[in-house]
Write an enzyme that holds these catalytic residues in place. Structure first.
Site, mmCIF file in Angstrom:
data_model
loop_
_atom_site.group_PDB
_atom_site.id
_atom_site.type_symbol
_atom_site.label_atom_id
_atom_site.label_comp_id
_atom_site.label_asym_id
_atom_site.label_seq_id
_atom_site.Cartn_x
_atom_site.Cartn_y
_atom_site.Cartn_z
ATOM 1 N N ARG A 18 0.808 -1.219 0.000
ATOM 2 C CA ARG A 18 0.000 0.000 0.000
ATOM 3 C C ARG A 18 0.847 1.278 0.000
ATOM 4 O O ARG A 18 0.346 2.364 -0.304
ATOM 5 C CB ARG A 18 -0.951 0.010 1.197
ATOM 6 C CG ARG A 18 -2.194 -0.846 0.963
ATOM 7 C CD ARG A 18 -3.193 -0.665 2.085
ATOM 8 N NE ARG A 18 -2.814 -1.425 3.267
ATOM 9 C CZ ARG A 18 -3.451 -1.364 4.432
ATOM 10 N NH1 ARG A 18 -4.502 -0.562 4.561
ATOM 11 N NH2 ARG A 18 -3.056 -2.076 5.462
ATOM 12 N N LYS A 25 8.724 -1.938 3.339
ATOM 13 C CA LYS A 25 8.045 -1.027 4.251
ATOM 14 C C LYS A 25 8.916 -0.621 5.435
ATOM 15 O O LYS A 25 9.000 0.566 5.774
ATOM 16 C CB LYS A 25 6.757 -1.665 4.768
ATOM 17 C CG LYS A 25 5.987 -0.772 5.733
ATOM 18 C CD LYS A 25 4.960 -1.521 6.551
ATOM 19 C CE LYS A 25 3.761 -1.907 5.725
ATOM 20 N NZ LYS A 25 2.657 -2.400 6.587
ATOM 21 N N GLY A 81 2.420 -15.378 6.637
ATOM 22 C CA GLY A 81 1.691 -14.816 7.755
ATOM 23 C C GLY A 81 2.505 -14.705 9.032
ATOM 24 O O GLY A 81 3.609 -15.253 9.157
ATOM 25 N N GLY A 104 7.064 -4.773 12.418
ATOM 26 C CA GLY A 104 8.171 -3.893 12.038
ATOM 27 C C GLY A 104 7.745 -2.533 11.538
ATOM 28 O O GLY A 104 8.606 -1.717 11.186
ATOM 29 N N ASN A 172 -6.465 -3.895 18.482
ATOM 30 C CA ASN A 172 -5.247 -4.670 18.634
ATOM 31 C C ASN A 172 -4.075 -3.928 17.996
ATOM 32 O O ASN A 172 -4.140 -3.501 16.847
ATOM 33 C CB ASN A 172 -5.418 -6.041 17.960
ATOM 34 C CG ASN A 172 -4.134 -6.846 17.942
ATOM 35 O OD1 ASN A 172 -3.345 -6.779 18.875
ATOM 36 N ND2 ASN A 172 -3.925 -7.603 16.879
ATOM 37 N N TYR A 369 35.115 31.978 -1.685
ATOM 38 C CA TYR A 369 35.226 30.518 -1.625
ATOM 39 C C TYR A 369 36.582 30.164 -1.041
ATOM 40 O O TYR A 369 37.634 30.559 -1.580
ATOM 41 C CB TYR A 369 35.080 29.875 -3.007
ATOM 42 C CG TYR A 369 35.454 28.412 -2.979
ATOM 43 C CD1 TYR A 369 34.649 27.483 -2.323
ATOM 44 C CD2 TYR A 369 36.646 27.967 -3.562
ATOM 45 C CE1 TYR A 369 35.005 26.151 -2.262
ATOM 46 C CE2 TYR A 369 37.006 26.624 -3.500
ATOM 47 C CZ TYR A 369 36.182 25.721 -2.853
ATOM 48 O OH TYR A 369 36.546 24.398 -2.778
ATOM 49 N N ASN A 389 41.866 25.831 -5.772
ATOM 50 C CA ASN A 389 42.468 24.635 -5.196
ATOM 51 C C ASN A 389 42.436 23.419 -6.104
ATOM 52 O O ASN A 389 42.950 22.363 -5.741
ATOM 53 C CB ASN A 389 41.757 24.280 -3.878
ATOM 54 C CG ASN A 389 40.265 24.067 -4.067
ATOM 55 O OD1 ASN A 389 39.636 24.699 -4.885
ATOM 56 N ND2 ASN A 389 39.705 23.166 -3.285
ATOM 57 N N ALA A 426 44.385 44.226 -3.541
ATOM 58 C CA ALA A 426 43.102 43.868 -4.150
ATOM 59 C C ALA A 426 43.272 43.579 -5.632
ATOM 60 O O ALA A 426 44.054 44.210 -6.328
ATOM 61 C CB ALA A 426 42.099 44.998 -3.947
#
Length: 486
Positions: A18, A25, A81, A104, A172, A369, A389, A426
């Site tokens: 499902r 699952k 089962g 589970g 249950n 960076y 780099n 700069a």
């Protein structure tokens, strides 16, 4: 103390059709872990002699999750089962007298609830004790049918309910505690009398009750603990509950979380007192946040370690990095793995770091960076600085000393070393080492040409004048042609 007479059995063999997924699952995630891992971890404090996980669909993948946690796996093939799954697990349980059995896909059950279930089972000298829950809307679940206030006669699946039984709202959970010497004979008597031709563990409850054995039900204090995950909506709800629990635990420990429903925190995350977490923050993996930190809106931290008094401004991404006391980063900073920012360092907006160390009090405030770099203390990295780099084949380091000033728009071509106290002009592209207290300049010399701009404008104007004259002549000629046609 170890419970040497107790075993844990987790039934995790199914596919979960499902969910409409190629993944088993129990391998889907909720609350930051797979469903089956959540259950194994909830059972760990029980200190059972064995924790056995019955696997089937994608058995190897499930085993890879649970075996590192100390669980054993047995393969159920084919999957006939839950009753058949217990038969498969029987040999592995050894000399255990009792077994807690869990599906589970119901990961919200708490250790405290399991301990109470075991205690009720022992004290009641029961053959089986069911963990049940009372729901306002029990549709979709099997009902617990009692023959007295304390005794259960059967578990009835919804498709087989009578009209009277449909009014029962005790359901249950598929979590049980069994006395094994009572369970095995009962399992041998159940038959696959259902449309799937499978052996159901629930049928053993009716067999035990019919034989006069004590079967009881323990109602969970929080009905959410029995929620299963059959659909994507179920997964989302279970994840929401886990996240709520984690946020509440941190708030109980002195952490402020603003708009907590918007904040996502993984189970292994820790945070110190008086830390503030703003809306839409994600703290993932094994992130550790110190005291008096502020994590602002939109930031994502994954496996990060933060000291005390750290500020993460809005929309930062931090992965596998360490930020020492009083560090400030962001907004919009990105720290890729393996960075270490020492005390008082500042990383500003649109700065990206990778595998770099930034010394105490050092600042890189804008649009830079820094990769594979080691930067000393109290240095200043100007806007637009880049460590070059990578040459297309290998990564190379950049070393920047203490009290260094890097001018804006500088490219540091690694491998290169900038000595203590050095200045970089700069706009430089630095390809050679710069000595301590030196000045590195690597740019073309500026040349000023007086009067050049006015001369250029005159030349452009002269070129434009003939073009305008030609356009006027062409327009007049076109007008004369139009008059002749009239």
């Amino acid at each position: 103390m170890p419970n040497n007479d107790l075993a844990v059995v987790i039934l995790a063999a199914g596919k979960g059709t499902r969910l409409k997924s190629s993944l088993a699952k129990v391998l889907h995630r909720a609350g930051g872990r797979t469903l089956v891992e959540q259950i194994v971890r909830a059972c760990e404090p029980l200190k059972a002699r064995e924790t056995v996980v019955v696997v089937g669909h994608q058995a190897e993948l499930v085993a890879a999750v649970v075996e590192p946690l100390g669980a054993l796996t047995v393969v159920q093939q084919p999957q006939n089962g839950t009753g058949h799954a217990m038969h498969v697990a029987k040999r592995t349980l050894g000399r255990a007298k009792f077994a807690v059995v869990l599906p589970g896909d119901a990961p919200l059950v708490r250790t405290e609830t399991l301990k109470a279930l075991i205690a009720a089972h022992r004290n009641g000298n029961a053959a089986a004790t069911i963990l049940s829950a009372v729901l306002a809307d029990p549709s979709g679940y099997g009902r617990v049918v009692r023959k007295s206030e304390t005794a259960v006669s059967a578990i009835v699946e919804e498709s087989q309910l009578t009209n009277e039984e449909r009014d029962i709202n005790e359901i249950n959970s598929a979590i049980y505690c069994f006395t094994l010497e009572k369970l095995w004979p009962a399992l041998s008597q159940i038959k696959p009398n259902n449309k799937h031709r499978e052996l159901y563990l629930t049928d053993a409850i009716a067999v035990l009750s019919a034989k006069g054995e004590t079967v009881q039900a323990q109602v969970a204090a929080d009905s959410r603990e029995v929620l299963g995950c059959n659909t994507r909506a179920d997964l989302a709800e279970v994840d929401r509950v886990f996240r709520e629990r984690k946020r509440n635990a941190l708030m109980d420990d002195g952490v402020t979380i603003q708009l907590p429903e918007t904040v996502l925190i993984d189970p292994d995350v820790t945070a110190g007192e008086d830390t503030i977490i703003e809306p839409v923050v994600q703290l993932l993996g094994k992130t550790k946040v110190g005291a008096r930190c502020t994590i602002r809106t939109g930031s994502v931290l994954n496996d990060a370690i933060l000291g005390d008094d750290v500020t993460v401004e809005p929309h930062c991404v931090v992965s596998e990095s360490r930020l020492d006391d009083r560090v400030i980063i962001g907004p919009f900073a990105r720290l890729r793995p393996n960075n270490h920012l020492k005390a008082g360092a500042r990383i500003g907006n649109f700065v990206e770091l990778k595998k770099s160390t930034v010394g105490e009090g050092t600042k890189a405030m804008h649009l830079s960076y820094l990769g594979d770099a080691k930067i000393g203390s109290k240095s200043n990295i100007g806007a637009g600085t880049i460590t070059c780099n990578y040459d297309g084949f290998h990564k190379y380091p950049t070393s920047i000393g203490n009290k260094v000033f890097i001018g804006s728009d500088t490219a540091l071509v690694a491998p290169v070393r900038i000595g203590d106290g050095a200045y970089i002009a700069a706009g430089s592209t630095i390809t050679e080492n710069v000595p301590s207290d030196g000045l590195g300049i690597a740019r073309g010399r500026q040349v000023n040409k007086p009067g050049w701009a006015s001369k250029k404008r005159r030349e452009l104007a002269a070129e434009e004048k003939p073009k305008k004259t030609m356009r006027r002549h062409a327009k007049k000629k076109s007008q004369r042609r139009t008059k002749k046609r009239r």
